[in-house]
Motif scaffolding. Structure first.
Motif, PDB file in Angstrom:
ATOM      1  N   ALA A 209      -6.258  15.570 -16.134  1.00  0.00           N
ATOM      2  CA  ALA A 209      -5.155  14.725 -15.659  1.00  0.00           C
ATOM      3  C   ALA A 209      -5.067  14.700 -14.143  1.00  0.00           C
ATOM      4  CB  ALA A 209      -3.834  15.218 -16.245  1.00  0.00           C
ATOM      5  N   ARG A 210      -5.688  15.652 -13.472  1.00  0.00           N
ATOM      6  CA  ARG A 210      -5.644  15.684 -12.005  1.00  0.00           C
ATOM      7  C   ARG A 210      -6.682  14.760 -11.369  1.00  0.00           C
ATOM      8  NH1 ARG A 210      -2.451  19.529  -9.958  1.00  0.00           N
ATOM      9  NH2 ARG A 210      -1.856  21.334 -11.235  1.00  0.00           N
ATOM     10  N   LEU A 211      -7.642  14.290 -12.151  1.00  0.00           N
ATOM     11  CA  LEU A 211      -8.760  13.520 -11.614  1.00  0.00           C
ATOM     12  C   LEU A 211      -8.645  12.052 -12.007  1.00  0.00           C
ATOM     13  CD1 LEU A 211     -11.595  16.024 -12.588  1.00  0.00           C
ATOM     14  CD2 LEU A 211     -10.366  15.878 -10.404  1.00  0.00           C
ATOM     15  N   PRO A 212      -9.030  11.121 -11.123  1.00  0.00           N
ATOM     16  CA  PRO A 212      -9.067   9.710 -11.523  1.00  0.00           C
ATOM     17  C   PRO A 212     -10.004   9.512 -12.704  1.00  0.00           C
ATOM     18  CG  PRO A 212      -9.289   9.944  -9.135  1.00  0.00           C
ATOM     19  CD  PRO A 212      -9.434  11.327  -9.712  1.00  0.00           C
ATOM     20  N   ASP A 227      -5.903  11.163 -20.130  1.00  0.00           N
ATOM     21  CA  ASP A 227      -5.714   9.750 -19.792  1.00  0.00           C
ATOM     22  C   ASP A 227      -4.292   9.481 -19.301  1.00  0.00           C
ATOM     23  OD1 ASP A 227      -4.538  10.265 -22.226  1.00  0.00           O
ATOM     24  OD2 ASP A 227      -5.757   8.855 -23.367  1.00  0.00           O
ATOM     25  N   LEU A 228      -3.727  10.417 -18.557  1.00  0.00           N
ATOM     26  CA  LEU A 228      -2.341  10.313 -18.118  1.00  0.00           C
ATOM     27  C   LEU A 228      -2.076   9.043 -17.317  1.00  0.00           C
ATOM     28  CD1 LEU A 228       0.520  11.369 -17.577  1.00  0.00           C
ATOM     29  CD2 LEU A 228      -0.420  12.747 -15.705  1.00  0.00           C
ATOM     30  N   ALA A 229      -2.905   8.761 -16.307  1.00  0.00           N
ATOM     31  CA  ALA A 229      -2.656   7.609 -15.445  1.00  0.00           C
ATOM     32  C   ALA A 229      -2.739   6.297 -16.236  1.00  0.00           C
ATOM     33  CB  ALA A 229      -3.638   7.599 -14.283  1.00  0.00           C
ATOM     34  N   ALA A 230      -3.727   6.179 -17.129  1.00  0.00           N
ATOM     35  CA  ALA A 230      -3.858   4.964 -17.938  1.00  0.00           C
ATOM     36  C   ALA A 230      -2.665   4.820 -18.879  1.00  0.00           C
ATOM     37  CB  ALA A 230      -5.161   4.998 -18.724  1.00  0.00           C
ATOM     38  N   ALA A 231      -2.203   5.942 -19.459  1.00  0.00           N
ATOM     39  CA  ALA A 231      -1.028   5.894 -20.331  1.00  0.00           C
ATOM     40  C   ALA A 231       0.204   5.475 -19.538  1.00  0.00           C
ATOM     41  CB  ALA A 231      -0.817   7.255 -20.993  1.00  0.00           C
ATOM     42  N   TRP A 232       0.326   5.980 -18.316  1.00  0.00           N
ATOM     43  CA  TRP A 232       1.479   5.628 -17.473  1.00  0.00           C
ATOM     44  C   TRP A 232       1.499   4.130 -17.174  1.00  0.00           C
ATOM     45  CZ3 TRP A 232       4.636   9.787 -15.976  1.00  0.00           C
ATOM     46  CH2 TRP A 232       5.732   9.448 -15.166  1.00  0.00           C
ATOM     47  N   GLN A 233       0.329   3.590 -16.811  1.00  0.00           N
ATOM     48  CA  GLN A 233       0.255   2.165 -16.523  1.00  0.00           C
ATOM     49  C   GLN A 233       0.521   1.323 -17.769  1.00  0.00           C
ATOM     50  OE1 GLN A 233       0.081   0.785 -13.621  1.00  0.00           O
ATOM     51  NE2 GLN A 233      -0.026  -1.334 -14.357  1.00  0.00           N
ATOM     52  N   PHE A 266      -8.216   5.122 -12.613  1.00  0.00           N
ATOM     53  CA  PHE A 266      -6.771   5.232 -12.505  1.00  0.00           C
ATOM     54  C   PHE A 266      -6.401   6.668 -12.109  1.00  0.00           C
ATOM     55  CE2 PHE A 266      -5.038   1.479 -15.061  1.00  0.00           C
ATOM     56  CZ  PHE A 266      -6.237   0.782 -15.032  1.00  0.00           C
ATOM     57  N   GLY A 267      -5.457   6.774 -11.183  1.00  0.00           N
ATOM     58  CA  GLY A 267      -4.938   8.076 -10.795  1.00  0.00           C
ATOM     59  C   GLY A 267      -3.466   7.968 -10.438  1.00  0.00           C
ATOM     60  N   LEU A 268      -2.708   9.035 -10.687  1.00  0.00           N
ATOM     61  CA  LEU A 268      -1.278   9.027 -10.365  1.00  0.00           C
ATOM     62  C   LEU A 268      -1.049   9.437  -8.918  1.00  0.00           C
ATOM     63  CD1 LEU A 268       0.730  10.575 -13.352  1.00  0.00           C
ATOM     64  CD2 LEU A 268       0.283   8.186 -12.823  1.00  0.00           C
ATOM     65  N   VAL A 269      -0.039   8.821  -8.297  1.00  0.00           N
ATOM     66  CA  VAL A 269       0.437   9.239  -6.978  1.00  0.00           C
ATOM     67  C   VAL A 269       1.936   9.475  -7.082  1.00  0.00           C
ATOM     68  CG1 VAL A 269      -1.378   8.183  -5.601  1.00  0.00           C
ATOM     69  CG2 VAL A 269       0.598   6.818  -6.272  1.00  0.00           C
ATOM     70  N   ARG A 277       3.774  11.015   3.037  1.00  0.00           N
ATOM     71  CA  ARG A 277       2.726  10.375   2.244  1.00  0.00           C
ATOM     72  C   ARG A 277       2.862  10.801   0.792  1.00  0.00           C
ATOM     73  NH1 ARG A 277      -1.193  13.694   0.457  1.00  0.00           N
ATOM     74  NH2 ARG A 277      -1.463  15.727   1.469  1.00  0.00           N
ATOM     75  N   PRO A 278       2.390   9.974  -0.129  1.00  0.00           N
ATOM     76  CA  PRO A 278       2.446  10.382  -1.536  1.00  0.00           C
ATOM     77  C   PRO A 278       1.418  11.457  -1.840  1.00  0.00           C
ATOM     78  CG  PRO A 278       1.313   8.287  -1.335  1.00  0.00           C
ATOM     79  CD  PRO A 278       1.835   8.617   0.042  1.00  0.00           C
ATOM     80  N   LEU A 279       1.683  12.218  -2.897  1.00  0.00           N
ATOM     81  CA  LEU A 279       0.761  13.246  -3.358  1.00  0.00           C
ATOM     82  C   LEU A 279      -0.052  12.709  -4.527  1.00  0.00           C
ATOM     83  CD1 LEU A 279       3.183  16.333  -3.402  1.00  0.00           C
ATOM     84  CD2 LEU A 279       1.675  15.586  -1.532  1.00  0.00           C
ATOM     85  N   CYS A 280      -1.344  12.985  -4.519  1.00  0.00           N
ATOM     86  CA  CYS A 280      -2.148  12.619  -5.684  1.00  0.00           C
ATOM     87  C   CYS A 280      -2.018  13.712  -6.731  1.00  0.00           C
ATOM     88  CB  CYS A 280      -3.606  12.399  -5.291  1.00  0.00           C
ATOM     89  SG  CYS A 280      -4.442  13.863  -4.664  1.00  0.00           S
ATOM     90  N   ALA A 281      -2.503  13.439  -7.935  1.00  0.00           N
ATOM     91  CA  ALA A 281      -2.309  14.368  -9.050  1.00  0.00           C
ATOM     92  C   ALA A 281      -2.935  15.724  -8.780  1.00  0.00           C
ATOM     93  CB  ALA A 281      -2.874  13.764 -10.332  1.00  0.00           C
TER      94      ALA A 281
END
Length: 386
Positions: A209-212, A227-233, A266-269, A277-281
């Motif tokens: 989940a920490r990686l794109p 698949d956290l970022a894809a699920a979020w989107q 996909f990656g979360l910020v 600045r935003p933090l990446c996962a």
């Protein structure tokens, strides 16, 4: 929704029948049987995936998972007047699992194989399976009955045999799920396959989940959260976007989460008040990342009939637990939820919810029981006879 869960002779669950509600909170001291209850429910789910015998093998086989105490515990044993001891077995060896719901009920009975010329003599056999309509099994409401290799379905007031040579190591869900011959089997199989279990979200340094990740539409978060970022989107596009943002703000006031998309990955910020600045996962703390995983899991655009959360408080700061309880309470309006926990702050917050069905476990003479449940408090339940 499931209304009753019944288990017999599985580890410390010698004989347990639980009444269920919309939100079920399972608590108890260490060693009281919470994990055994969770594993029994997972084992029951394996019947619909054709893996119940293999799942038992991974646990050490039937002999390892069976209740290890005496077949019967007498009143004198409970009072300590006589020692705990076994005697001549009166009933066949049987591990039984079952449930009843709003529409149908199901039970399976696994036992020892008949001695034969086979190298798999340690494999358990499925002795009985049954599907019925109503809160518990009766002769009048039985719909499908599997006895050894023979299965029959109710046809009006009579029975129709639909199979005579079922494999003893496979559930009828694997062999009989046919919309014409046995539609009830197909319906029950698909319902159980829809159950969702979350107990192994990774939040370590190398967690996926920490990686794109390459993103595809993801209405159901994977069990490991990769698949956290894809699920979020996906939630933002076809789910409740406002509720998603509110859940973030409830736990982290003033914060927001966006999805960064680059070359299909996909990656979360994570943007937090006070940061330039935003933090990446990959920069998030274990607790923050794990909480975002719970937000994604519980805001799924495809709510299951049953969702089971095993110790969701792991790695979370205690201050996040009231927000997690609110998150769980909202998800319970769309799915039936099980929460297994030993975090006092989460337990207290969940118990304050009107829909919470709190079940506290304890051990007495090594068998798990529900604290405060008397014999007449148990839901009505009958196992199919061999």
């Amino acid at each position: 929704m499931l209304t009753t869960l019944a288990i017999a002779n599985y580890r410390s669950l010698r004989s347990l029948t639980l009444p269920l509600g919309r939100l079920n909170l399972i608590t108890g001291a260490n060693g009281s049987g919470k994990s055994n209850l969770y594993r029994a429910l997972r084992l029951l789910a394996e019947t619909a995936h054709g893996g119940v015998v293999n799942a038992l093998a991974r646990e050490g086989g039937l002999s390892s998972t069976l209740w290890a105490g005496p077949e019967r515990i007498t009143r004198r044993m409970q009072l300590g007047e006589v020692p705990i001891q076994g005697g001549p077995r009166q009933e066949p060896v049987a591990l039984k699992l079952g449930f009843a719901g709003d529409d149908y009920g199901y039970a399976i009975d696994l036992g020892l194989p008949v001695p034969a010329l086979t190298a798999f003599s340690a494999d358990p056999e499925i002795k009985r399976e049954a599907i019925w309509a109503g809160p518990f099994l009766r002769s009048s409401n039985a719909l499908v009955d599997r006895h050894g290799a023979v299965a029959k379905v109710k046809d009006g007031r009579s029975w129709r045999v639909v199979a005579k040579h079922l494999n003893p190591f496979e559930s009828m869900f694997t062999q009989l799920a046919d919309p014409e011959r046995a539609p009830e089997v197909l319906t029950m199989r698909e319902m159980i396959r829809g159950w969702r279990f979350y107990d192994h979200f990774r939040s370590d340094r190398d967690a996926p989940a920490r990686l794109p990740q390459l993103g595809t539409r993801t209405p159901v978060l994977s069990h490991d959260g990769s698949d956290l970022a894809a699920a979020w989107q996906t939630i933002r596009e076809i789910g409740d976007r406002a509720a998603l943002d509110q859940a973030v703000d409830d736990a982290f006031p003033g914060a927001s989460v966006e999805v960064d998309i680059s070359d299909g990955r996909f990656g979360l910020v994570f943007q937090q008040h006070g940061l330039l600045r935003p933090l990446c996962a990959s920069e998030l703390s274990d607790g923050t990342l794990r909480y975002l995983l719970w937000i994604a899991a519980l805001h799924t655009p495809r709510p299951p009939s049953l969702m089971v959360l095993n110790e969701p408080e792991t790695s979370l700061h205690p201050d996040l637990l009231p927000a997690l309880a609110r998150l769980i309470g909202q998800a319970a309006t769309k799915s039936q939820l099980w929460v297994i926990s030993h975090a006092s702050r989460l337990i207290a917050a969940l118990e304050d919810l009107p829909i919470c069905n709190a079940i506290a476990l304890e051990k007495e003479l090594s068998q798990t029981r529900i604290i405060g449940q008397r014999e007449l408090d148990e839901p009505a339940w009958h196992w199919p006879e061999r």
